[in-house]
Design an enzyme around this catalytic site. Sequence first.
Site, mmCIF file in Angstrom:
data_model
loop_
_atom_site.group_PDB
_atom_site.id
_atom_site.type_symbol
_atom_site.label_atom_id
_atom_site.label_comp_id
_atom_site.label_asym_id
_atom_site.label_seq_id
_atom_site.Cartn_x
_atom_site.Cartn_y
_atom_site.Cartn_z
ATOM 1 N N ASN A 35 0.835 -1.209 0.000
ATOM 2 C CA ASN A 35 0.000 0.000 0.000
ATOM 3 C C ASN A 35 0.869 1.259 0.000
ATOM 4 O OD1 ASN A 35 -2.628 1.138 -0.049
ATOM 5 N ND2 ASN A 35 -2.426 1.686 2.119
ATOM 6 N N SER A 124 -5.332 2.028 17.257
ATOM 7 C CA SER A 124 -6.278 2.985 16.672
ATOM 8 C C SER A 124 -7.399 3.288 17.653
ATOM 9 C CB SER A 124 -6.855 2.361 15.408
ATOM 10 O OG SER A 124 -7.986 3.070 14.987
ATOM 11 N N TYR A 148 -11.218 -4.997 10.627
ATOM 12 C CA TYR A 148 -10.004 -4.185 10.823
ATOM 13 C C TYR A 148 -9.832 -3.843 12.302
ATOM 14 C CZ TYR A 148 -7.149 0.005 11.245
ATOM 15 O OH TYR A 148 -6.213 0.921 11.678
ATOM 16 N N LYS A 152 -6.861 -4.855 15.411
ATOM 17 C CA LYS A 152 -6.144 -3.966 16.341
ATOM 18 C C LYS A 152 -6.390 -4.400 17.786
ATOM 19 C CE LYS A 152 -4.239 -1.293 13.336
ATOM 20 N NZ LYS A 152 -2.828 -1.475 13.062
ATOM 21 N N TYR A 176 -4.158 5.951 17.656
ATOM 22 C CA TYR A 176 -4.249 7.173 16.862
ATOM 23 C C TYR A 176 -5.701 7.565 16.681
ATOM 24 C CZ TYR A 176 0.151 5.120 14.964
ATOM 25 O OH TYR A 176 1.370 4.533 14.789
ATOM 26 N N ASN A 198 -11.214 7.978 3.343
ATOM 27 C CA ASN A 198 -11.222 8.940 4.447
ATOM 28 C C ASN A 198 -11.524 10.351 3.965
ATOM 29 O OD1 ASN A 198 -8.729 6.837 5.358
ATOM 30 N ND2 ASN A 198 -10.397 7.196 6.794
ATOM 31 N N PRO A 292 -22.861 3.393 6.964
ATOM 32 C CA PRO A 292 -23.116 2.367 7.985
ATOM 33 C C PRO A 292 -21.897 2.169 8.882
ATOM 34 C CG PRO A 292 -23.763 1.581 5.810
ATOM 35 C CD PRO A 292 -23.060 2.885 5.603
HETATM 36 P P1 NAD Z 1 -0.243 2.815 5.137
HETATM 37 O O1 NAD Z 1 -1.051 1.803 4.410
HETATM 38 O O2 NAD Z 1 0.106 4.066 4.437
HETATM 39 O O3 NAD Z 1 1.096 2.154 5.708
HETATM 40 C C1 NAD Z 1 1.168 0.800 6.071
HETATM 41 C C2 NAD Z 1 2.400 0.205 5.417
HETATM 42 O O4 NAD Z 1 2.504 -1.170 5.795
HETATM 43 C C3 NAD Z 1 2.332 0.252 3.887
HETATM 44 O O5 NAD Z 1 3.533 0.817 3.402
HETATM 45 C C4 NAD Z 1 2.211 -1.211 3.471
HETATM 46 O O6 NAD Z 1 2.814 -1.470 2.230
HETATM 47 C C5 NAD Z 1 2.880 -1.921 4.635
HETATM 48 N N1 NAD Z 1 2.441 -3.307 4.855
HETATM 49 C C6 NAD Z 1 1.174 -3.769 5.010
HETATM 50 N N2 NAD Z 1 1.184 -5.094 5.229
HETATM 51 C C7 NAD Z 1 2.490 -5.479 5.215
HETATM 52 C C8 NAD Z 1 3.153 -6.743 5.376
HETATM 53 N N3 NAD Z 1 2.488 -7.877 5.546
HETATM 54 N N4 NAD Z 1 4.502 -6.763 5.318
HETATM 55 C C9 NAD Z 1 5.205 -5.616 5.126
HETATM 56 N N5 NAD Z 1 4.637 -4.415 4.964
HETATM 57 C C10 NAD Z 1 3.294 -4.352 4.995
HETATM 58 O O7 NAD Z 1 -1.032 3.129 6.488
HETATM 59 P P2 NAD Z 1 -0.800 4.291 7.552
HETATM 60 O O8 NAD Z 1 -1.943 5.236 7.446
HETATM 61 O O9 NAD Z 1 0.576 4.796 7.478
HETATM 62 O O10 NAD Z 1 -1.027 3.471 8.893
HETATM 63 C C11 NAD Z 1 0.056 2.875 9.590
HETATM 64 C C12 NAD Z 1 -0.505 2.043 10.723
HETATM 65 O O11 NAD Z 1 -1.312 2.879 11.543
HETATM 66 C C13 NAD Z 1 -1.409 0.894 10.281
HETATM 67 O O12 NAD Z 1 -1.164 -0.214 11.115
HETATM 68 C C14 NAD Z 1 -2.801 1.434 10.501
HETATM 69 O O13 NAD Z 1 -3.728 0.414 10.755
HETATM 70 C C15 NAD Z 1 -2.592 2.324 11.726
HETATM 71 N N6 NAD Z 1 -3.584 3.406 11.835
HETATM 72 C C16 NAD Z 1 -3.760 4.264 10.784
HETATM 73 C C17 NAD Z 1 -4.713 5.270 10.873
HETATM 74 C C18 NAD Z 1 -4.966 6.208 9.710
HETATM 75 O O14 NAD Z 1 -6.027 6.854 9.683
HETATM 76 N N7 NAD Z 1 -4.056 6.364 8.762
HETATM 77 C C19 NAD Z 1 -5.472 5.418 12.045
HETATM 78 C C20 NAD Z 1 -5.254 4.528 13.102
HETATM 79 C C21 NAD Z 1 -4.292 3.528 12.980
HETATM 80 N N1 UDP Z 2 -16.932 11.429 5.783
HETATM 81 C C1 UDP Z 2 -17.792 12.012 4.848
HETATM 82 N N2 UDP Z 2 -17.559 11.761 3.518
HETATM 83 C C2 UDP Z 2 -16.523 11.004 3.071
HETATM 84 C C3 UDP Z 2 -15.643 10.435 4.046
HETATM 85 C C4 UDP Z 2 -15.889 10.671 5.385
HETATM 86 O O1 UDP Z 2 -18.742 12.704 5.207
HETATM 87 O O2 UDP Z 2 -16.376 10.801 1.859
HETATM 88 C C5 UDP Z 2 -17.160 11.708 7.209
HETATM 89 C C6 UDP Z 2 -17.388 10.462 8.063
HETATM 90 O O3 UDP Z 2 -18.762 10.134 8.085
HETATM 91 C C7 UDP Z 2 -16.850 10.915 9.419
HETATM 92 C C8 UDP Z 2 -15.709 11.874 9.063
HETATM 93 O O4 UDP Z 2 -15.980 12.294 7.716
HETATM 94 O O5 UDP Z 2 -17.833 11.638 10.128
HETATM 95 C C9 UDP Z 2 -14.328 11.218 9.109
HETATM 96 O O6 UDP Z 2 -14.359 10.045 8.313
HETATM 97 P P1 UDP Z 2 -13.035 9.189 8.069
HETATM 98 O O7 UDP Z 2 -13.416 8.001 7.229
HETATM 99 O O8 UDP Z 2 -11.953 10.066 7.563
HETATM 100 O O9 UDP Z 2 -12.596 8.731 9.542
HETATM 101 P P2 UDP Z 2 -13.325 7.729 10.573
HETATM 102 O O10 UDP Z 2 -14.794 7.791 10.336
HETATM 103 O O11 UDP Z 2 -12.757 6.393 10.291
HETATM 104 O O12 UDP Z 2 -12.960 8.257 11.915
#
Ligand code: NAD
Ligand code: UDP
Length: 350
Positions: A35, A124, A148, A152, A176, A198, A292
């Site tokens: 990703n 998360s 998902y 976590k 986060y 998102n 949903p």
């Molecule tokens: P991202 O997808 O940009 O980064 C994740 C990375 O992990 C990617 O580079 C992907 O290639 C790598 N990866 C996935 N599976 C792998 C595997 N089996 N082996 C090696 N590499 C692998 O995501 P991000 O937004 O940077 O998120 C990082 C972490 O934080 C994730 O665990 C995600 O669940 C967590 N997180 C993200 C958010 C968010 O909104 N971005 C919120 C809460 C938690």
């Molecule tokens: N949201 C929205 N339209 C979109 C994506 C998200 O209105 O295309 C809203 C969603 O309902 C939430 C907020 O934006 O209230 C943040 O959504 P996101 O998916 O970024 O984060 P999460 O809901 O996972 O916290």
Amino acid sequence: MTILITGGAGYIGSHTCVELLNSGHDILVLDNFSNSRPESLDRVKELTNKSFKIYKIDLLDKAAVEKVFSENEIEAVIHFAGLKAVGESVEIPVHYYHNNITGTLILIDVMQKYNVFNLVFSSSATVYGIPQQVPISEEFSLSATNPYGRTKLMIEEILNDVYVSNNNWSIALLRYFNPIGAHESGLIGEDPNGLPNNLMPFISQVSIGKLSELKVFGNDYTTPDGTGVRDYIHVVDLAKGHLKALEKIVTFNGVEAYNLGTGKGYSVLEMIDAFEKASGRKVPYVIGPRRPGDIAECFAKPDKAERELGWKAEKGIKDMCIDSWKWQSQNPEGFQTNEHRNKYASTLKS
Ligand code: NAD
Ligand code: UDP
């Protein structure tokens, strides 16, 4: 300290690599690029003027993971690698469980074998399920509403069990809230595959003209303007939280969870307004039905991280929007090509 960063090429990982390198740490990145793109790490090198080893490895490949530990003196691991799309996790749950949970089990096993017990894990706010109230503190009960989230939650529980079995472990579970924004240079940022799930990447892509309009998921929530409220946190603040967590885990044995959020909630309409101000562009939107599984409000009580890690988010919503727009406008195709970047950048005001 030499730190292994799993998933270091991804959105949060790449920003954390920059902060670690700028603070004088040595890093190694392990990523399968499922990703992300290697270009993000080229940009990290460009930004920091520092070099580091990159292993294109899947965490599910235990022999390859072992090789990384045998070749390097790793002292701590920051574990970002995982799949993160909620909707996709409902469609292909087995893939999510296998990738996220088996990947983590393999990592833990290899760490124990090589006597590496310092771990920072990307958890998360999703582990709070449908919170009874806001702000959310670490003591709230935990649950999950999709595969998902369950990965976590399960990994958090596994890490607690691992510590009980071996008290040498020092583990920070970083929960986060909603990371957005990008490095202020505009060189690295979030580069989602396909249609963004998102809010912020969706808004950015509407602003750049890649998508025609945003659909606001519901305006009948019990929030001030009826739209969903979230705790958006600048990704650079989040990255800095990892440095503080690393400093902390070397001082104790155990497992501690920390909320990384700002403590403030913003609605979807407030985010649209802030982004329009930052970009100088209109964000066309329509009100649609609720998505949903969405909750009305989610924001952190971040006091524990401030008290115990000495960390507090510093950047506000304006910086988050300015930096997201800078990244998006300079890189309309994400990390794909520099050519595109230059072509678009010259036609846009920054
Ligand atoms: P991202 O997808 O940009 O980064 C994740 C990375 O992990 C990617 O580079 C992907 O290639 C790598 N990866 C996935 N599976 C792998 C595997 N089996 N082996 C090696 N590499 C692998 O995501 P991000 O937004 O940077 O998120 C990082 C972490 O934080 C994730 O665990 C995600 O669940 C967590 N997180 C993200 C958010 C968010 O909104 N971005 C919120 C809460 C938690
Ligand atoms: N949201 C929205 N339209 C979109 C994506 C998200 O209105 O295309 C809203 C969603 O309902 C939430 C907020 O934006 O209230 C943040 O959504 P996101 O998916 O970024 O984060 P999460 O809901 O996972 O916290």
